[in-house]
Design a protein around this motif. Structure first.
Motif, mmCIF file in Angstrom:
data_model
loop_
_atom_site.group_PDB
_atom_site.id
_atom_site.type_symbol
_atom_site.label_atom_id
_atom_site.label_comp_id
_atom_site.label_asym_id
_atom_site.label_seq_id
_atom_site.Cartn_x
_atom_site.Cartn_y
_atom_site.Cartn_z
ATOM 1 N N ILE A 159 0.865 -1.178 0.000
ATOM 2 C CA ILE A 159 0.000 0.000 0.000
ATOM 3 C C ILE A 159 0.900 1.225 0.000
ATOM 4 N N TYR A 160 0.690 2.097 -0.977
ATOM 5 C CA TYR A 160 1.521 3.276 -1.151
ATOM 6 C C TYR A 160 0.654 4.522 -1.096
ATOM 7 N N PHE A 161 1.266 5.646 -0.796
ATOM 8 C CA PHE A 161 0.587 6.931 -0.771
ATOM 9 C C PHE A 161 0.996 7.737 -1.995
ATOM 10 N N LYS A 162 0.131 8.626 -2.413
ATOM 11 C CA LYS A 162 0.398 9.435 -3.600
ATOM 12 C C LYS A 162 1.653 10.281 -3.422
ATOM 13 N N ARG A 163 1.931 10.729 -2.214
ATOM 14 C CA ARG A 163 3.111 11.566 -1.977
ATOM 15 C C ARG A 163 4.414 10.785 -2.100
ATOM 16 N N MET A 164 4.346 9.441 -2.163
ATOM 17 C CA MET A 164 5.540 8.608 -2.295
ATOM 18 C C MET A 164 5.979 8.455 -3.752
ATOM 19 N N ILE A 165 5.166 8.921 -4.699
ATOM 20 C CA ILE A 165 5.466 8.755 -6.115
ATOM 21 C C ILE A 165 6.522 9.764 -6.553
ATOM 22 N N ASN A 166 7.543 9.284 -7.232
ATOM 23 C CA ASN A 166 8.549 10.148 -7.860
ATOM 24 C C ASN A 166 8.183 10.275 -9.329
#
Length: 73
Positions: free
Chosen positions: A53-60
């Motif tokens: 589970i990832y958060f949108k702010r973790m996207i590069n």
């Protein structure tokens, strides 16, 4: 009178991609159209199969290579 929403250039959106790292094996996972994912999202790793589970702010954000064969005039 003026809209607070800004229109995005469709050519720019087509060439952007996001990358998150797998929590287990740290392999980069490509997220197409990163602006349209929800605040929390779930993607499987192509190498180990771990579904994190990832958060949108973790996207590069990364720009993809140019797709045109011939340069514009």
């Amino acid at each position: 009178m003026f809209s607070t929403r800004q229109k995005q250039n469709p050519m720019r959106v087509a060439h952007e991609r996001g990358i998150v790292a797998c929590e287990k094996c740290h392999t980069p996972i490509v997220v197409n159209r990163p602006q349209s994912v929800s605040l929390e999202f779930c993607v499987p790793c192509s190498k180990c199969g771990h579904r994190g589970i990832y958060f949108k702010r973790m996207i590069n954000i990364e720009g993809a290579a140019e797709r045109r064969q011939n340069p514009r005039d």
